[in-house]
Write a protein that holds these residues in place. Structure first.
Motif, PDB file in Angstrom:
ATOM      1  N   ALA A  32     109.728 -34.319  19.396  1.00 27.21           N
ATOM      2  CA  ALA A  32     111.176 -34.171  19.932  1.00 27.21           C
ATOM      3  C   ALA A  32     111.576 -33.815  21.004  1.00 27.21           C
ATOM      4  CB  ALA A  32     110.925 -32.731  18.623  1.00 27.21           C
ATOM      5  N   PHE A  33     112.577 -33.670  21.085  1.00 27.63           N
ATOM      6  CA  PHE A  33     113.495 -33.880  22.427  1.00 27.63           C
ATOM      7  C   PHE A  33     114.594 -32.835  22.419  1.00 27.63           C
ATOM      8  CE2 PHE A  33     116.415 -34.855  25.688  1.00 27.63           C
ATOM      9  CZ  PHE A  33     115.783 -34.514  26.848  1.00 27.63           C
ATOM     10  N   VAL A  34     115.123 -32.076  22.605  1.00 28.57           N
ATOM     11  CA  VAL A  34     116.193 -31.016  22.247  1.00 28.57           C
ATOM     12  C   VAL A  34     116.986 -31.078  23.603  1.00 28.57           C
ATOM     13  CG1 VAL A  34     117.098 -28.879  21.018  1.00 28.57           C
ATOM     14  CG2 VAL A  34     114.935 -29.739  20.689  1.00 28.57           C
ATOM     15  N   ALA A  35     118.546 -31.323  23.281  1.00 30.71           N
ATOM     16  CA  ALA A  35     118.980 -31.451  24.383  1.00 30.71           C
ATOM     17  C   ALA A  35     120.077 -29.856  24.740  1.00 30.71           C
ATOM     18  CB  ALA A  35     120.263 -32.024  24.701  1.00 30.71           C
ATOM     19  N   LEU A  36     119.982 -28.857  25.283  1.00 31.18           N
ATOM     20  CA  LEU A  36     121.045 -27.725  25.429  1.00 31.18           C
ATOM     21  C   LEU A  36     122.021 -27.346  26.316  1.00 31.18           C
ATOM     22  CD1 LEU A  36     118.186 -25.638  22.866  1.00 31.18           C
ATOM     23  CD2 LEU A  36     120.935 -26.832  22.047  1.00 31.18           C
TER      24      LEU A  36
ATOM     25  N   THR B 186     115.662 -36.394  17.578  1.00 33.38           N
ATOM     26  CA  THR B 186     116.721 -35.668  18.915  1.00 33.38           C
ATOM     27  C   THR B 186     117.795 -34.706  18.339  1.00 33.38           C
ATOM     28  OG1 THR B 186     117.739 -37.344  19.297  1.00 33.38           O
ATOM     29  CG2 THR B 186     115.877 -37.522  20.764  1.00 33.38           C
ATOM     30  N   VAL B 187     118.175 -34.011  19.213  1.00 33.64           N
ATOM     31  CA  VAL B 187     118.628 -32.801  19.071  1.00 33.64           C
ATOM     32  C   VAL B 187     119.939 -32.232  19.764  1.00 33.64           C
ATOM     33  CG1 VAL B 187     119.429 -30.472  17.975  1.00 33.64           C
ATOM     34  CG2 VAL B 187     117.151 -31.512  17.195  1.00 33.64           C
ATOM     35  N   ALA B 188     121.303 -32.930  19.828  1.00 42.64           N
ATOM     36  CA  ALA B 188     121.593 -32.282  21.446  1.00 42.64           C
ATOM     37  C   ALA B 188     123.084 -31.398  20.319  1.00 42.64           C
ATOM     38  CB  ALA B 188     122.705 -33.588  21.270  1.00 42.64           C
ATOM     39  N   MET B 189     122.935 -30.725  21.471  1.00 47.84           N
ATOM     40  CA  MET B 189     124.666 -29.427  21.167  1.00 47.84           C
ATOM     41  C   MET B 189     125.724 -30.015  21.244  1.00 47.84           C
ATOM     42  SD  MET B 189     124.974 -26.306  20.292  1.00 47.84           S
ATOM     43  CE  MET B 189     123.332 -25.060  21.240  1.00 47.84           C
ATOM     44  N   VAL B 190     127.028 -30.041  20.966  1.00 48.84           N
ATOM     45  CA  VAL B 190     127.810 -30.422  21.469  1.00 48.84           C
ATOM     46  C   VAL B 190     129.074 -30.248  20.594  1.00 48.84           C
ATOM     47  CG1 VAL B 190     129.114 -32.524  20.740  1.00 48.84           C
ATOM     48  CG2 VAL B 190     127.161 -32.882  20.544  1.00 48.84           C
TER      49      VAL B 190
ATOM     50  N   ALA C 122     128.381 -31.599  26.367  1.00 52.45           N
ATOM     51  CA  ALA C 122     127.886 -32.885  25.705  1.00 52.45           C
ATOM     52  C   ALA C 122     127.600 -34.328  25.881  1.00 52.45           C
ATOM     53  CB  ALA C 122     129.355 -31.958  24.435  1.00 52.45           C
ATOM     54  N   GLU C 123     128.717 -34.719  27.453  1.00 51.97           N
ATOM     55  CA  GLU C 123     127.903 -36.062  27.433  1.00 51.97           C
ATOM     56  C   GLU C 123     126.094 -35.860  28.335  1.00 51.97           C
ATOM     57  OE1 GLU C 123     130.314 -34.370  28.201  1.00 51.97           O
ATOM     58  OE2 GLU C 123     132.293 -35.180  28.752  1.00 51.97           O
ATOM     59  N   THR C 124     126.441 -34.776  28.837  1.00 55.05           N
ATOM     60  CA  THR C 124     124.580 -34.746  29.244  1.00 55.05           C
ATOM     61  C   THR C 124     124.049 -34.759  28.495  1.00 55.05           C
ATOM     62  OG1 THR C 124     125.011 -34.195  31.485  1.00 55.05           O
ATOM     63  CG2 THR C 124     123.093 -33.349  30.537  1.00 55.05           C
ATOM     64  N   ASN C 125     124.178 -33.606  26.856  1.00 52.56           N
ATOM     65  CA  ASN C 125     123.069 -33.623  25.845  1.00 52.56           C
ATOM     66  C   ASN C 125     122.686 -35.036  24.933  1.00 52.56           C
ATOM     67  OD1 ASN C 125     122.973 -31.468  26.744  1.00 52.56           O
ATOM     68  ND2 ASN C 125     124.569 -30.127  25.604  1.00 52.56           N
ATOM     69  N   ILE C 126     124.365 -36.300  24.647  1.00 49.56           N
ATOM     70  CA  ILE C 126     124.414 -37.475  23.948  1.00 49.56           C
ATOM     71  C   ILE C 126     123.386 -38.123  24.923  1.00 49.56           C
ATOM     72  CG2 ILE C 126     125.635 -38.931  23.436  1.00 49.56           C
ATOM     73  CD1 ILE C 126     127.939 -36.390  22.343  1.00 49.56           C
ATOM     74  N   LEU C 127     123.117 -38.683  26.211  1.00 49.24           N
ATOM     75  CA  LEU C 127     122.896 -39.349  26.951  1.00 49.24           C
ATOM     76  C   LEU C 127     121.958 -38.941  27.293  1.00 49.24           C
ATOM     77  CD1 LEU C 127     125.587 -39.640  29.781  1.00 49.24           C
ATOM     78  CD2 LEU C 127     124.632 -41.450  27.994  1.00 49.24           C
ATOM     79  N   ALA C 128     121.357 -37.658  26.948  1.00 51.42           N
ATOM     80  CA  ALA C 128     119.306 -37.773  27.003  1.00 51.42           C
ATOM     81  C   ALA C 128     118.935 -37.501  25.485  1.00 51.42           C
ATOM     82  CB  ALA C 128     119.597 -35.704  27.554  1.00 51.42           C
ATOM     83  N   CYS C 129     119.554 -37.775  24.806  1.00 53.72           N
ATOM     84  CA  CYS C 129     118.711 -37.578  23.721  1.00 53.72           C
ATOM     85  C   CYS C 129     118.620 -38.889  23.173  1.00 53.72           C
ATOM     86  CB  CYS C 129     119.545 -37.129  22.489  1.00 53.72           C
ATOM     87  SG  CYS C 129     119.312 -35.865  22.082  1.00 53.72           S
ATOM     88  N   LEU C 130     119.960 -39.951  23.974  1.00 56.70           N
ATOM     89  CA  LEU C 130     119.647 -41.066  23.150  1.00 56.70           C
ATOM     90  C   LEU C 130     117.979 -42.073  24.425  1.00 56.70           C
ATOM     91  CD1 LEU C 130     123.386 -42.533  23.871  1.00 56.70           C
ATOM     92  CD2 LEU C 130     122.148 -43.203  22.291  1.00 56.70           C
TER      93      LEU C 130
END
Length: 452
Positions: free
Chosen positions: A299-303, A325-329, A307-315
């Motif tokens: 699991a990878f959680v971007a917090l 994968t979990v993204a804070m948006v 938002a753009e950084t979190n989305i790209l990191a999850c991809l």
């Protein structure tokens, strides 16, 4: 209802917009005119540029007739002070946004209640709870437990491996089957399904079931090959990350990657009672991710706050083999894009907090509520009052509004699914699933006789 909101930040603005669509009498107060941003010209509400702790301002806003006062400025002490003043001036209920976890203890909640603060909201704690709940099932996009798992709502993305595709739901969800499908998200469309609807590849499907049948759901959706989460990498060391790390199950190993060196030092202090490892670096750095064992991470959680950084990191994490994968948006405009990119679970603190606050406005007995962004719907736990309309006839004869589904109920601690012949009894906790802005219509079914 009359609602006064102090603070035109993310939570206050989102809540104001939500309430204006529900036709409530809403006043939004902030002493920064830029934060108000002319919101009253776009939504049916009153915007007041003044201090939310000013007695004269609150009186002019009609606080003596307010059903609810909400303090959600960026300053915890200001929110509490505003709630105390609003209570003394006549507000029926008050809720304050806080940043101190100590205040959430049962003893301290009673202390604040005596001061005139009826409820405390810590958005990062609520978001962390949702993250942890989702990590416990690696193959689920969203999970919500009712009465300690007596009923469970699971949001699952269907792939080609699912064995329930392309068949009418009436063949899949009979009275003897251990689950109900209460909603389907297909492209941009949300479907509250009937027996004729089918499930297709890439549908996001919401299942209502009980704890014991979660393994069965996992089998029929073809997710048995998903590894359970043991190793977690969190990118970003903010408050949500801290709360998530401190409440992570013991069997999960956590690493937090944070760019700011000073914040890393602070994280080490905050997490002394946790086994979490703090790493100074950029969570988007492929070399760093590989060095920290991304190939063995489930699991990878971007917090981070971006938002753009979190989305790209999850991809990126997905391309490196991470399934969960979990993204804070925080920008709601990015949610459809994030879903379209299939990044996984999306967390938004302001919708979580707004759901908690909105629950307090309902006159019926509502124990819990969640807004499900991905399907633009709400799910709430209503308690049926003695003599209420919902207890007089079987579900199929109640005349429920269009776009509403009752998925299950809990009776004396036991969860059970609901069908058309189910007779709801007084005291039952009933799970109601409906399109956004329709929960208010369901109140009249659950309130005491003579009140609807």
């Amino acid at each position: 209802m009359k609602i006064v909101i102090a603070g035109a930040g993310a939570v206050g603005t989102h809540l104001s917009k939500l309430l204006s669509t529900e036709k409530h009498d809403c006043v939004l107060i902030d002493d920064d005119e830029n934060r108000l941003g002319g919101i009253d010209s776009r939504y049916d509400l009153m915007a007041v540029n003044a201090s939310p702790t000013s007695i004269s301002t609150l009186k002019d806003a009609g606080i003596d007739g307010a059903d609810l006062f909400v303090g959600v400025t960026t300053e915890e002490s200001r929110n509490i002070a505003a709630c105390v003043i609003a209570h003394v001036l006549g507000a029926k209920k008050t809720v304050a946004r806080i940043d101190n976890y100590e205040y959430l203890s049962q003893q301290n909640k009673l202390f604040f209640k005596n001061l005139g603060v009826d409820s405390l909201v810590y958005p990062e704690v609520l978001a962390a709870a949702d993250i942890i709940n989702g990590l416990k099932l690696s193959w689920v996009r969203q999970r919500w437990d009712v009465h300690d798992g007596a009923l469970v709502l699971l949001g699952i993305k269907l792939r080609e491996t699912a064995e329930i595709l392309n068949r009418p739901l009436r063949e899949l969800c009979g009275p003897e089957d251990p689950y109900l499908v209460v909603a389907i998200k297909r492209g941009d469309e949300t479907i509250i399904p009937s027996g004729l609807d089918e499930l297709h590849v890439l549908d996001l499907v919401y299942f209502m079931t009980t704890q014991e049948y979660i393994p069965y759901i996992r089998k029929i959706v073809g997710k048995e090959h998903y590894e359970d989460v043991q190793n977690v990498i969190i990118m970003g060391g903010g408050k949500t990350a801290v709360r998530a790390a401190l409440t992570m199950p013991e069997y999960m190993n956590v690493k937090i990657i944070e760019q700011d060196a000073d914040r890393c030092e602070r994280l080490n202090q905050l997490l002394t009672n946790s086994d979490a490892m703090v790493i100074h670096g950029d969570g988007r750095d492929l070399g760093l991710l590989q060095e920290e064992g991304i190939k063995h991470t489930q699991a990878f959680v971007a917090l981070t706050g971006n938002a753009e950084t979190n989305i790209l990191a999850c991809l990126t994490a997905k391309k490196l083999g991470v399934r969960k994968t979990v993204a804070m948006v925080e920008n709601l405009d990015y949610v459809p894009m994030a879903e379209g990119l299939d990044i996984g679970t999306i967390i938004n603190k302001k919708t979580v907090a707004a759901s908690h606050i909105f629950q307090m406005m309902l006159k019926a007995d509502v124990r819990n509520m969640r807004s499900l962004m991905m399907v633009e719907s709400d799910v709430a736990e209503f308690v049926a009052a003695e003599g209420s309309k919902v207890t007089r006839k079987p579900v199929k004869a109640l005349g429920l509004p269009s776009g509403v589904a009752i998925g299950g109920l809990v009776r004396r601690g036991e969860g059970m699914l609901v069908n058309g012949n189910t007779q709801i009894e007084a005291g039952d906790s009933v799970m109601v699933f409906c399109h956004e802005h329709q929960l208010g219509k369901m109140e009249r079914f659950f309130k005491k006789q003579g009140l609807f």
